[in-house]
Design an enzyme around this catalytic site. Structure first.
Site, PDB file in Angstrom:
ATOM      1  N   GLY A   1       0.694  -1.354   0.062  1.00 14.89           N
ATOM      2  CA  GLY A   1      -0.125  -0.122  -0.075  1.00 14.89           C
ATOM      3  C   GLY A   1       0.990   1.419  -0.005  1.00 14.89           C
ATOM      4  O   GLY A   1       0.411   2.129  -0.746  1.00 14.89           O
ATOM      5  N   CYS A   2       1.953   1.295   0.722  1.00 14.21           N
ATOM      6  CA  CYS A   2       2.915   2.569   0.892  1.00 14.21           C
ATOM      7  C   CYS A   2       3.552   2.766  -0.152  1.00 14.21           C
ATOM      8  O   CYS A   2       4.003   3.780  -0.980  1.00 14.21           O
ATOM      9  CB  CYS A   2       3.926   2.332   1.944  1.00 14.21           C
ATOM     10  N   THR A   3       3.761   1.563  -1.090  1.00 16.46           N
ATOM     11  CA  THR A   3       4.626   1.813  -2.311  1.00 16.46           C
ATOM     12  C   THR A   3       3.513   2.342  -3.388  1.00 16.46           C
ATOM     13  O   THR A   3       4.104   3.095  -4.056  1.00 16.46           O
ATOM     14  CB  THR A   3       5.011   0.277  -2.903  1.00 16.46           C
TER      15      THR A   3
END
Length: 155
Positions: A45-47
């Site tokens: 998700g952060c990527t």
């Protein structure tokens, strides 16, 4: 330390970022600022969130807006994450949780049935005068960057 409030100036702070930068709100006056908090470098998700901001960077720059990502990862991890995904913006290391506490993003989270304190995905939009104009908490990644961009255009 006080916490941020909508329609109020952001308190002064100092934070270390990639590119050997020290970020201070007073140095950013005259530009809109997006600060997004995310749990951990190199997680799915952060990527995706970072890539979405990267892919819309020209649109944010057209609105005279700078972007900073923040997590508790160290600067070396941030430099690697930034290089790997070609992020054109800088990442702030908040190991001390100074910014996380200022923006009140540390929350009780559950992962695989276990509870822990972690960063709640959140984004903050600060205007050219250093005033917090909008916040998104508990962010879901799909479509989020477009929403932030629209809010930036409305400033």
């Amino acid at each position: 330390m006080p916490s941020v409030e909508l329609n109020q100036p952001i308190p002064e702070f100092e934070a270390e970022a990639t590119g050997e930068q020290t970020v201070r709100p007073s140095d950013l006056r005259g530009k809109n600022v997006v600060i997004y908090f995310y749990p951990k470098d190199n997680t799915p998700g952060c990527t995706t969130e970072g890539q979405d901001f990267r892919d819309r960077m020209a649109d944010f720059e057209a609105q005279d807006t700078v972007i900073f990502g923040v997590s508790r990862d160290g600067l070396r991890a941030h430099e690697n994450f930034r290089a790997k995904h070609e992020f054109p913006f800088h990442l702030i290391s908040d190991k001390s949780e100074q910014l996380c506490n200022l923006f009140d993003v540390i929350k009780l989270k559950k992962l695989y049935g276990k509870e822990h304190m972690g960063i709640e995905r959140s984004t903050f939009l600060i205007d050219k005068d250093g005033v917090l104009r909008q916040e998104w908490r508990g962010v879901k990644v799909p479509g989020h960057v477009d929403e932030v961009l629209e809010a930036t255009k409305a400033l």
